[in-house]
Design a protein around this motif. Structure first.
Motif, mmCIF file in Angstrom:
data_model
loop_
_atom_site.group_PDB
_atom_site.id
_atom_site.type_symbol
_atom_site.label_atom_id
_atom_site.label_comp_id
_atom_site.label_asym_id
_atom_site.label_seq_id
_atom_site.Cartn_x
_atom_site.Cartn_y
_atom_site.Cartn_z
ATOM 1 N N LEU A 156 74.808 46.732 4.613
ATOM 2 C CA LEU A 156 75.244 47.107 3.266
ATOM 3 C C LEU A 156 74.810 48.522 2.901
ATOM 4 O O LEU A 156 75.527 49.238 2.198
ATOM 5 N N TRP A 200 65.838 39.695 -6.133
ATOM 6 C CA TRP A 200 66.176 40.559 -7.274
ATOM 7 C C TRP A 200 66.807 39.738 -8.399
ATOM 8 O O TRP A 200 66.498 39.924 -9.577
ATOM 9 N N ARG A 237 77.623 51.126 1.742
ATOM 10 C CA ARG A 237 77.614 51.750 0.404
ATOM 11 C C ARG A 237 77.549 53.268 0.545
ATOM 12 O O ARG A 237 78.150 54.010 -0.235
ATOM 13 N N ALA A 262 67.089 47.057 2.099
ATOM 14 C CA ALA A 262 66.732 45.905 2.938
ATOM 15 C C ALA A 262 67.859 45.417 3.857
ATOM 16 O O ALA A 262 67.573 44.729 4.830
ATOM 17 N N CYS A 263 69.114 45.710 3.531
ATOM 18 C CA CYS A 263 70.237 45.185 4.327
ATOM 19 C C CYS A 263 70.937 46.327 5.059
ATOM 20 O O CYS A 263 71.727 47.059 4.444
ATOM 21 N N VAL A 285 74.481 39.739 -5.247
ATOM 22 C CA VAL A 285 74.176 40.751 -4.231
ATOM 23 C C VAL A 285 74.350 42.104 -4.893
ATOM 24 O O VAL A 285 75.364 42.342 -5.556
ATOM 25 N N ARG A 286 73.397 42.998 -4.728
ATOM 26 C CA ARG A 286 73.357 44.223 -5.532
ATOM 27 C C ARG A 286 74.017 45.434 -4.877
ATOM 28 O O ARG A 286 74.092 46.489 -5.492
ATOM 29 N N CYS A 287 74.456 45.296 -3.624
ATOM 30 C CA CYS A 287 75.158 46.394 -2.959
ATOM 31 C C CYS A 287 76.596 45.987 -2.660
ATOM 32 O O CYS A 287 76.860 44.827 -2.350
ATOM 33 N N PRO A 332 72.144 50.443 -4.626
ATOM 34 C CA PRO A 332 72.240 49.131 -5.276
ATOM 35 C C PRO A 332 72.496 49.304 -6.768
ATOM 36 O O PRO A 332 72.038 50.273 -7.385
ATOM 37 N N THR A 359 68.698 37.669 1.338
ATOM 38 C CA THR A 359 67.791 38.819 1.267
ATOM 39 C C THR A 359 67.755 39.384 -0.146
ATOM 40 O O THR A 359 66.709 39.825 -0.639
ATOM 41 N N CYS A 360 68.902 39.373 -0.813
ATOM 42 C CA CYS A 360 68.993 39.959 -2.155
ATOM 43 C C CYS A 360 68.523 39.005 -3.253
ATOM 44 O O CYS A 360 68.289 39.432 -4.393
ATOM 45 N N CYS A 374 66.431 49.989 -3.039
ATOM 46 C CA CYS A 374 66.297 48.977 -1.989
ATOM 47 C C CYS A 374 67.175 49.322 -0.774
ATOM 48 O O CYS A 374 68.338 49.691 -0.924
ATOM 49 N N MET A 384 60.195 44.248 0.039
ATOM 50 C CA MET A 384 61.288 44.177 -0.926
ATOM 51 C C MET A 384 61.052 43.045 -1.903
ATOM 52 O O MET A 384 61.144 43.215 -3.107
#
Ligand code: SF4
Length: 237
Positions: free
Chosen positions: A27, A143, A31, A23-24, A123-125, A51, A139-140, A21, A1
Motif C-alpha cells: 500500500l 488505528w 499510494r 507498515a504495509c 484501512v487508511r491507505c 495514510p 495490520t491497519c 505509517c 505501529m
C-alpha cells in the motif's frame, strides 16, 4: 505501529501518527506511485500520498466506517471521502441530514465541518482496485480501534458503508468494548441493524461508490433513511 496507535492520547495525536505509517509495503508503494503519476485532471496538484486520518468531531455520536481512501480522492486531498464522486454523494446526504455544514467536499481547506459525526476507514491507505488484503486490513486495525476508543465516551452508532466495513467492525467491537461478536455474524445488507447493550449500534449501508450510486442500487432516499435512523439511534436532533 501498534504501539504508536495505542499511545495516541487524543485524535490530533492519532491523526498525526497514522499519517506517518509505513507498515504495509504494497500500500505504501501504491499510494506513492499514484501520487507520483497522478490523474491527468489533477496533474497540476500535489497529492497527499500518505495514510488518510479520520475526519470529524471528537465528541461524535455517529461514526461512519468506510473501506479505504480512494486513489485520486482521499489519497490526493488528504481528507477522507474528499475530492471524488463517492464523497459528493456522502456529504450531500450528511448535509441534508444536518450533519455537515455544506454539501460538498473538494479539498482539505474547503471549510467543511461535521456535527456529531466522525468518518474513518477500516484501512487508511488507498489500495489497488479498492481491495485491501486481509493481512493489510488486520495490520491497519489498531488505528481504527484506537480511534473508536478515543470517541467511545460519546459514540452511539456506527454506519458501516459496505460489507468490508461491516466485517471490520466485529473485531473492533471485541477489542474496544470487550463485547463478544454475535455468532453467526449478522449478514450485511442495506438497512441491516445490530444492537448490543454495551456497545454502539451498527447500521449497514450500501457503499457510496459510483458502482452503487450510478446504477441506482443506492439512491439519495436510501441514504437519507439510513442517516435518519442513525440520528434516532444516536439521540441526535
Ligand atoms: S494501511 Fe494502515 S497499517 Fe497499512 S501503511 Fe496504511 S496506515 Fe499503515
Amino acid at each position: 505501529m501498534v504501539a504508536r496507535a495505542v499511545r495516541a492520547t487524543d485524535l490530533v495525536d492519532l491523526d498525526g501518527a497514522v499519517a506517518d505509517c509505513f507498515a504495509c509495503p504494497r500500500l505504501v508503494a501504491w499510494r506513492e506511485e499514484v501520487a507520483r503519476t497522478r490523474r491527468a485532471a489533477f496533474r497540476d496538484q500535489t497529492y497527499w500520498g500518505r495514510p488518510v486520518p479520520g475526519f470529524g468531531v471528537a465528541d461524535a455520536r455517529i461514526g461512519i466506517l468506510g473501506l479505504a481512501p480512494a486513489a485520486h480522492g482521499g489519497n490526493r486531498t488528504g481528507r477522507i471521502f474528499t475530492g471524488d464522486r463517492s464523497g459528493d454523494v456522502l456529504f450531500a446526504a450528511l448535509h441534508r441530514a444536518g450533519l455537515a455544514n455544506q454539501p460538498t467536499s473538494v479539498a482539505a481547506d474547503d471549510g467543511l465541518a461535521l456535527r456529531d459525526t466522525r468518518i474513518f476507514a477500516a484501512v487508511r491507505c488507498a489500495p489497488p482496485d479498492n481491495r485491501p488484503t486481509p493481512a493489510e486490513r488486520d495490520t491497519c486495525a489498531p488505528w481504527l480501534r484506537r480511534e473508536v476508543a478515543l470517541i467511545r465516551p460519546t459514540l452511539r452508532v456506527v454506519v458501516a458503508l459496505g460489507a468490508f466495513a461491516w466485517a471490520a467492525w466485529w473485531p473492533t467491537l471485541r477489542e474496544v468494548y470487550g463485547v463478544r461478536p454475535p455468532s453467526p455474524r449478522p449478514a450485511f445488507g442495506h438497512g441491516a441493524h445490530w444492537s448490543g447493550t454495551a456497545a454502539p449500534a451498527l447500521l449497514g449501508c450500501y457503499h457510496v461508490s459510483q458502482q452503487n450510486t450510478f446504477t441506482g442500487r443506492l439512491t439519495p432516499g436510501m441514504l437519507d433513511d439510513v442517516f435518519a435512523r442513525a440520528k434516532q439511534l444516536a439521540g441526535v436532533d
